[in-house]
Design a protein around this motif. Structure first.
Motif: not given
Lengths: 126, 143
Positions: B55-83
């Motif tokens: 639900g949206p309440d749980y997703y809001a927490g995830f969204e906040m983490l993913a949108a933060s600077i460390p979250g974005q760095i981790i997400l980019f490293l995830f894409v880089l590692s994947f490729l």
């Protein structure tokens, strides 16, 4: 022909091949080939969906084609990484008891993650 | 091997500490390292799917983490590692059919995998914004 390369001790023990020794080797490569096809779609879609809001993410997963592709990607990736992590554990963990515990946890975690992801995708899509 | 662990004091293969670093060795180690990183990434992806269904309440927490600077760095490293892992995986598949073992060519493909994974990661990072209308990606993308 094959007899000539067996040692006398090997002949006496007669253990030979366990017949399934190449299973993980082949499985790891076949799943790798499948993932090469799935990964480009998955990365671009995932980034796009994560950048949207809750409704975007929900809508993305609920589309039939996306739901099937997510299940395929997650299932194949979890199979691939379970075998991969098993090799890593077998390579680095010398203590038998700890190795066994980690191998079992690796299997459990892979299956739990698949159950959670599959439940989520199917529930969102239906 | 005994229950008490390894007792042999002699150095073990692959004996990393005495080797002069070369690119094929670096890429081999990175292949395993990115594989382990992607294991953690799979937990996050499963968590993301579970957050949507929760639900949206749980997703809001995830969204906040993913949108933060460390979250974005981790997400980019995830894409880089994947490729990186995918491209070097193709290199491994070529070896499996018995080709590409020439030392100079192996070094060349090792550098190629490093360069191409960085370029493709930036490209994917950028393309995900460029094509927000991939089938079903965004509400209203379908007529």
């Amino acid at each position: 022909m094959s007899e000539s390369i067996r040692t006398p001790l090997g002949k006496v023990r007669g253990l030979g091949s366990a017949k399934a020794g190449a299973r993980h080797f082949i499985g790891q490569r076949v799943s790798a080939i499948a993932l090469i096809v799935l990964v480009p779609w998955f990365l671009i879609s995932l980034l796009g969906a994560v950048r949207g809001d809750y409704g975007d993410a929900q809508y993305f997963v609920s589309q039939p084609l996306n739901a099937v592709l997510i299940l395929l990607t997650v299932g194949t990736a979890l199979y691939h990484m379970r075998i991969g992590m098993q090799v890593v554990i077998e390579d680095y963990i010398g203590r038998t008891a700890l190795r066994m515990v980690l191998l079992i946890l690796n299997s459990f975690l892979s299956i739990v993650l698949f159950a959670a992801a599959a439940y989520a995708v199917v529930t969102i899509a239906i | 091997m005994s229950q008490t662990g390894w007792t042999d004091k002699r150095p073990m293969s692959p004996f990393v500490s005495v080797w002069r670093w070369h690119v094929t060795m670096l890429v081999s180690i990175l292949h395993r390292a990115t594989g382990c990183a992607l294991y953690a990434g799979a937990i996050v992806v499963a968590g993301w799917l579970f957050a949507i269904v929760s639900g949206p309440d749980y997703y809001a927490g995830f969204e906040m983490l993913a949108a933060s600077i460390p979250g974005q760095i981790i997400l980019f490293l995830f894409v880089l590692s994947f490729l990186f892992h995918a491209l070097n995986g193709i290199r491994h598949l070529v070896w499996d059919v018995g080709k590409g073992f020439d030392p100079k060519f192996a070094s060349f493909t090792a550098w190629g995998v490093i360069g191409l994974s960085v370029v493709l990661a930036i490209l994917v990072w950028w393309a995900a914004d460029l094509f927000p209308g991939l089938p079903g990606l965004v509400d209203g993308a379908y007529p």
